[in-house]
Write a protein that holds these residues in place. Structure first.
Motif, PDB file in Angstrom:
ATOM      1  N   LEU A 236       1.025  -1.603  -0.240  1.00 35.85           N
ATOM      2  CA  LEU A 236      -0.095  -0.396  -0.142  1.00 35.85           C
ATOM      3  C   LEU A 236       0.504   0.965   0.562  1.00 35.85           C
ATOM      4  CD1 LEU A 236      -2.757   1.489   0.580  1.00 35.85           C
ATOM      5  CD2 LEU A 236      -3.478   1.353   2.883  1.00 35.85           C
ATOM      6  N   THR A 237       1.263   1.239   0.899  1.00 37.76           N
ATOM      7  CA  THR A 237       2.200   3.079   1.158  1.00 37.76           C
ATOM      8  C   THR A 237       3.191   2.649  -0.250  1.00 37.76           C
ATOM      9  OG1 THR A 237       4.218   1.232   2.453  1.00 37.76           O
ATOM     10  CG2 THR A 237       1.903   2.846   3.545  1.00 37.76           C
ATOM     11  N   HIS A 238       3.822   2.274  -0.407  1.00 40.32           N
ATOM     12  CA  HIS A 238       4.422   2.239  -1.542  1.00 40.32           C
ATOM     13  C   HIS A 238       3.962   2.753  -3.084  1.00 40.32           C
ATOM     14  CE1 HIS A 238       8.403   1.528  -4.765  1.00 40.32           C
ATOM     15  NE2 HIS A 238       7.320   0.305  -5.057  1.00 40.32           N
ATOM     16  N   TYR A 239       2.920   1.615  -3.042  1.00 45.19           N
ATOM     17  CA  TYR A 239       2.199   1.829  -4.352  1.00 45.19           C
ATOM     18  C   TYR A 239       1.194   2.913  -4.326  1.00 45.19           C
ATOM     19  CZ  TYR A 239      -0.726  -0.124  -8.206  1.00 45.19           C
ATOM     20  OH  TYR A 239      -1.848  -0.407  -9.161  1.00 45.19           O
ATOM     21  N   TYR A 240       0.955   4.091  -3.987  1.00 45.10           N
ATOM     22  CA  TYR A 240       0.520   4.857  -3.870  1.00 45.10           C
ATOM     23  C   TYR A 240       1.605   5.558  -2.894  1.00 45.10           C
ATOM     24  CZ  TYR A 240      -4.041   2.526  -4.616  1.00 45.10           C
ATOM     25  OH  TYR A 240      -4.861   1.418  -4.705  1.00 45.10           O
ATOM     26  N   GLY A 241       2.487   5.628  -2.723  1.00 41.56           N
ATOM     27  CA  GLY A 241       3.077   6.676  -2.429  1.00 41.56           C
ATOM     28  C   GLY A 241       3.352   7.258  -0.949  1.00 41.56           C
ATOM     29  N   LEU A 242       2.491   6.632   0.004  1.00 43.88           N
ATOM     30  CA  LEU A 242       2.041   7.197   1.070  1.00 43.88           C
ATOM     31  C   LEU A 242       3.192   7.094   2.264  1.00 43.88           C
ATOM     32  CD1 LEU A 242      -1.144   5.944   1.288  1.00 43.88           C
ATOM     33  CD2 LEU A 242      -1.016   7.754   0.281  1.00 43.88           C
ATOM     34  N   ALA A 243       3.496   8.024   3.168  1.00 39.73           N
ATOM     35  CA  ALA A 243       3.845   8.278   4.317  1.00 39.73           C
ATOM     36  C   ALA A 243       3.385   7.701   5.421  1.00 39.73           C
ATOM     37  CB  ALA A 243       4.389   9.786   4.192  1.00 39.73           C
ATOM     38  N   GLU A 244       2.575   7.515   4.814  1.00 39.53           N
ATOM     39  CA  GLU A 244       1.592   6.771   6.352  1.00 39.53           C
ATOM     40  C   GLU A 244       0.420   6.557   6.444  1.00 39.53           C
ATOM     41  OE1 GLU A 244       1.266   9.479   9.632  1.00 39.53           O
ATOM     42  OE2 GLU A 244       0.027  10.875   7.754  1.00 39.53           O
ATOM     43  N   ILE A 245      -0.250   5.619   6.901  1.00 34.97           N
ATOM     44  CA  ILE A 245      -1.820   5.099   6.674  1.00 34.97           C
ATOM     45  C   ILE A 245      -2.508   6.072   7.980  1.00 34.97           C
ATOM     46  CG2 ILE A 245      -3.569   2.824   6.537  1.00 34.97           C
ATOM     47  CD1 ILE A 245      -0.684   3.318   4.767  1.00 34.97           C
ATOM     48  N   SER A 246      -3.099   6.897   7.202  1.00 37.96           N
ATOM     49  CA  SER A 246      -3.734   7.810   7.962  1.00 37.96           C
ATOM     50  C   SER A 246      -5.394   8.070   7.126  1.00 37.96           C
ATOM     51  CB  SER A 246      -3.319   9.502   8.340  1.00 37.96           C
ATOM     52  OG  SER A 246      -2.606   9.889   7.431  1.00 37.96           O
ATOM     53  N   ALA A 247      -5.973   8.681   7.615  1.00 42.29           N
ATOM     54  CA  ALA A 247      -7.100   9.871   7.087  1.00 42.29           C
ATOM     55  C   ALA A 247      -6.784  10.497   5.863  1.00 42.29           C
ATOM     56  CB  ALA A 247      -8.070  10.340   8.107  1.00 42.29           C
ATOM     57  N   ILE A 248      -6.250  11.685   6.678  1.00 41.76           N
ATOM     58  CA  ILE A 248      -5.292  12.425   6.016  1.00 41.76           C
ATOM     59  C   ILE A 248      -4.095  12.789   4.919  1.00 41.76           C
ATOM     60  CG2 ILE A 248      -3.573  14.827   5.852  1.00 41.76           C
ATOM     61  CD1 ILE A 248      -4.800  15.299   8.840  1.00 41.76           C
ATOM     62  N   ALA A 249      -3.496  11.228   5.179  1.00 38.86           N
ATOM     63  CA  ALA A 249      -3.234  11.157   3.722  1.00 38.86           C
ATOM     64  C   ALA A 249      -3.378   9.841   2.611  1.00 38.86           C
ATOM     65  CB  ALA A 249      -1.786   9.984   4.454  1.00 38.86           C
ATOM     66  N   LEU A 250      -4.609   9.587   3.436  1.00 35.60           N
ATOM     67  CA  LEU A 250      -5.592   8.666   1.743  1.00 35.60           C
ATOM     68  C   LEU A 250      -6.725   9.922   1.237  1.00 35.60           C
ATOM     69  CD1 LEU A 250      -6.933   5.791   4.144  1.00 35.60           C
ATOM     70  CD2 LEU A 250      -5.206   5.881   1.887  1.00 35.60           C
ATOM     71  N   HIS A 251      -6.766  10.971   1.984  1.00 33.68           N
ATOM     72  CA  HIS A 251      -7.723  11.877   1.499  1.00 33.68           C
ATOM     73  C   HIS A 251      -6.501  12.762   0.408  1.00 33.68           C
ATOM     74  CE1 HIS A 251      -9.467  15.852   0.856  1.00 33.68           C
ATOM     75  NE2 HIS A 251      -8.561  16.643   0.844  1.00 33.68           N
ATOM     76  N   ASN A 252      -5.219  12.892   0.433  1.00 34.14           N
ATOM     77  CA  ASN A 252      -4.381  13.752  -0.131  1.00 34.14           C
ATOM     78  C   ASN A 252      -4.220  13.062  -1.596  1.00 34.14           C
ATOM     79  OD1 ASN A 252      -4.322  16.078   1.434  1.00 34.14           O
ATOM     80  ND2 ASN A 252      -2.171  14.680   2.857  1.00 34.14           N
ATOM     81  N   PHE A 253      -4.110  11.664  -1.030  1.00 33.93           N
ATOM     82  CA  PHE A 253      -3.965  10.428  -2.202  1.00 33.93           C
ATOM     83  C   PHE A 253      -5.147  10.140  -3.635  1.00 33.93           C
ATOM     84  CE2 PHE A 253      -4.823   6.148  -4.359  1.00 33.93           C
ATOM     85  CZ  PHE A 253      -3.978   6.227  -5.752  1.00 33.93           C
ATOM     86  N   ALA A 254      -6.331  10.734  -2.460  1.00 31.41           N
ATOM     87  CA  ALA A 254      -7.643  10.444  -3.870  1.00 31.41           C
ATOM     88  C   ALA A 254      -7.834  12.361  -4.246  1.00 31.41           C
ATOM     89  CB  ALA A 254      -8.962  11.041  -2.658  1.00 31.41           C
ATOM     90  N   GLU A 255      -7.464  12.913  -4.038  1.00 29.26           N
ATOM     91  CA  GLU A 255      -7.179  14.387  -4.963  1.00 29.26           C
ATOM     92  C   GLU A 255      -6.582  14.515  -5.457  1.00 29.26           C
ATOM     93  OE1 GLU A 255      -9.345  16.955  -3.507  1.00 29.26           O
ATOM     94  OE2 GLU A 255     -10.698  15.748  -2.394  1.00 29.26           O
TER      95      GLU A 255
END
Length: 502
Positions: free
Chosen positions: A396-415
């Motif tokens: 998950l973190t590598h595929y979507y380029g996320l620094a962490e799993i959080s609501a804010i991080a997933l929101h920024n990805f969805a945007e």
């Protein structure tokens, strides 16, 4: 100047430390499986347009060779799961991460879509076979099952007896009353809250498939089927369900309130998630999952207790996706993880998916989700090779380029979906159906439907998102079209000149 520099250095150090895992945290793992939909009538000699059932006498050995239209040994995109697929999935879980797991989340729908005509005894027998398989494979771990809408019509007490070796006495009390329960972890402050989302579901069932209604010259064993019923639901049963549904809401609020007072953290686990189905693009009543009232009530509950809810885990959609819950000010405060199914069929939309399993990595003390690895089975390859080669699809973190799993991080990805770089949505959409090759790309309204489903769980907000976001989306598409014409104009002129001079 030095004061500002010191402040910046302190702020950067503090921020960086918040991204580092707690030195005292103990890393653990848990599996999440959903929507097995075991069909005991699946046959490699069956008809893929009739549930892969063998509705006529088997062909002779000289004509029974497997074709492109034949059900494979591990399943078919048009059909529910054979036992071989379920068994291979559980064996793969055991081989990849068997002993070093804390628990397994099993989020419902073990039975086939066409199992409703089966007798209660036969449905219970199928559930027992799956339960025994999981129990043998994970003998040292707890498995936390929740009820799906296809998990039979038997009593909660009877199903509680089937799963009592996984559920402590306190959990069995509420499960046998209404199919929901809570489990307090002995070695951590993480509590598992398992919901019966059948009480929340939208009162809308698709019509049974035609092949489930007729025999096509095939005589089913009579002991498999229940006696015909005069009506599907009596007034008394409906009143009892409404009472149990209200009891679950009151119980859930009490559990979350006590968890907040005791400084516990909570995982909410259920079969059907809130919001809409992002892969449905037809009439909106087909997209709804909960009733409007239950959807609002659930979201309100999450908003009020977001501080203790570390994760929400659901299935039902047969899709790899996620959801976001926002507070009244529009700040992302909680996330919902929706795991894809083991069954390859997704009924009702003319699409399918490859079978999938999910392994989470988490902090066993706080329950903070740190990452997950998605595993998948290339179904055509497995059928050709006669071997189920379960493999890692992505991290998950590598595929979507996320620094962490959080609501804010997933929101920024969805945007990123609504930005100019379409590659991020393409990555998401490829995983959404577990690498199942769809006929056409998901663009325009299709992409918008995914974005609004992820970020607008309230039904009214979803409708508004689809209406208001469509205009700027069309504007961007128009701009791209105009730009493409201008870029192609020199080429068109050259071709015209070449034709005239030729």
């Amino acid at each position: 100047m030095m004061t500002k520099l010191n402040w910046l250095l302190t702020a950067c150090l503090t921020l960086s430390l918040t991204w580092l895992p707690d030195a005292h945290a103990r890393i653990g793992y848990f599996w999440h499986i959903s929507d097995l939909h075991l069909d005991t009538f699946y046959s490699t000699q069956g008809d893929i347009y009739k549930s892969c059932w063998q509705l006529t006498r088997a062909a002779s050995s000289s004509t029974s060779t497997v074709t492109l239209e034949s059900p494979g040994p591990f399943g078919h995109y048009n059909c529910d799961s054979p036992w071989s697929l379920i068994e291979s999935a559980v064996k793969s879980m055991k081989a990849k991460q068997g002993d070093n797991v804390e628990f397994v989340l099993w989020t419902g729908d073990a039975l086939s879509h066409s199992a409703q005509p089966l007798s209660e005894q036969k449905q219970h027998e199928i559930l027992r076979n799956i339960t025994d398989l999981l129990g043998r494979s994970f003998s040292s771990q707890f498995i936390f099952p929740v009820l799906g809408h296809e998990d039979g019509s038997g009593s909660y007490r009877k199903m509680g007896e089937l799963w009592r070796h996984w559920l402590p006495t306190e959990a069995l009390v509420t499960f046998e009353q209404g199919g929901f329960y809570s489990i307090e972890q002995t070695k951590s402050r993480l509590r598992i809250v398992a919901l019966n989302t059948n009480f929340m579901r939208h009162d809308h069932d698709p019509e049974p498939e035609a092949d489930a209604k007729v025999s096509h010259n095939f005589r089913w064993p009579s002991e498999y089927f229940a006696e015909p019923k005069a009506s599907s639901r009596s007034t008394t049963n409906m009143a009892q369900d409404e009472q149990l549904a209200e009891q679950q809401w009151l119980w859930l609020e009490e559990i979350l309130s006590k968890s907040r007072d005791k400084q516990e953290t909570v995982y909410i686990v259920g079969h059907m998630p809130p919001g809409v189905d992002e892969r449905h693009l037809g009439p909106q009543h087909n997209q709804l999952i909960f009733t409007e009232r239950n959807n609002r009530r659930y979201l309100d509950m999450v908003r009020r207790y977001a501080s203790v809810i570390q994760g929400q885990f659901f299935g039902h959609l047969h899709s790899d996706t996620f959801r976001l819950v926002y507070d009244e000010q529009g700040k992302p405060i909680s996330f919902v993880m929706i795991a894809p199914s083991i069954v390859p069929q997704k009924a009702g939309i003319g699409s399918s998916n490859n079978p999938a399993l999910r392994l989470y990595k988490f902090d066993t003390g706080s329950g903070q989700v740190l990452d997950y690895t998605q595993f998948w089975l290339d179904l055509p390859l497995a059928n050709r090779a006669h071997e189920p080669l379960w493999q890692s699809e992505y991290n998950l973190t590598h595929y979507y380029g996320l620094a962490e799993i959080s609501a804010i991080a997933l929101h920024n990805f969805a945007e990123r979906f609504t930005g100019n770089d379409a590659s991020w949505f393409s990555r998401y959409h490829r995983a959404n159906a577990v690498r199942y090759q769809t006929g056409s790309p998901c663009q325009g309204l299709c992409m918008l439907n995914h974005y609004c489903a992820i970020t607008r769980l309230d039904y009214d907000e979803f409708r508004l998102c689809m209406e208001t976001e469509q205009l700027p989306l069309q504007g961007r598409a128009g701009a791209v079209a105009v730009l493409s014409i201008w870029l192609l104009l020199p080429l068109l002129i050259s071709l015209c000149l070449a034709n005239l001079l030729g």
